[in-house]
Scaffold this motif. Structure first.
Motif, short mmCIF file in Angstrom:
data_model
loop_
_atom_site.label_atom_id
_atom_site.label_comp_id
_atom_site.label_asym_id
_atom_site.label_seq_id
_atom_site.Cartn_x
_atom_site.Cartn_y
_atom_site.Cartn_z
N ALA A 28 0.82 -1.21 0.00
CA ALA A 28 0.00 0.00 0.00
C ALA A 28 0.86 1.27 0.00
CB ALA A 28 -0.93 0.00 1.21
N ASN A 35 -2.69 5.82 -1.68
CA ASN A 35 -2.57 5.97 -0.21
C ASN A 35 -1.57 7.07 0.14
OD1 ASN A 35 -4.19 3.52 0.40
ND2 ASN A 35 -2.50 2.53 -0.64
N ALA A 63 -6.21 -0.72 3.74
CA ALA A 63 -5.26 -1.62 3.09
C ALA A 63 -5.29 -3.00 3.72
CB ALA A 63 -3.85 -1.03 3.18
#
Length: 67
Positions: A28, A35, A63
């Motif tokens: 992520a 993100n 995530a």
């Protein structure tokens, strides 16, 4: 002082293995467009932890739930 949410507490809450959780978070963080707050909050060689209620914590939860 702000409350801190650790990876360990998130793993216990979401019932996820910590190794798998770290893998998901690394992936992520690598996707900074999806993100941005999580990527900004990550410092190499430091524990995975976030300020409770922060945007980075919300992205971390998202995530971890995705996998």
């Amino acid at each position: 002082m702000a409350d801190i949410v650790t990876l360990k507490s998130l793993c216990e809450e979401l019932k996820i293995d910590s190794r798998e959780a770290r893998e998901r978070l690394r992936a992520a963080v690598g996707d900074a467009k999806a993100n941005p707050e999580l990527a900004k909050a990550r410092k190499p060689r430091t524990p995975w932890q976030w300020v409770k209620g922060s945007a980075a914590e919300k992205e971390a939860r998202r995530a971890l739930k995705r996998g």
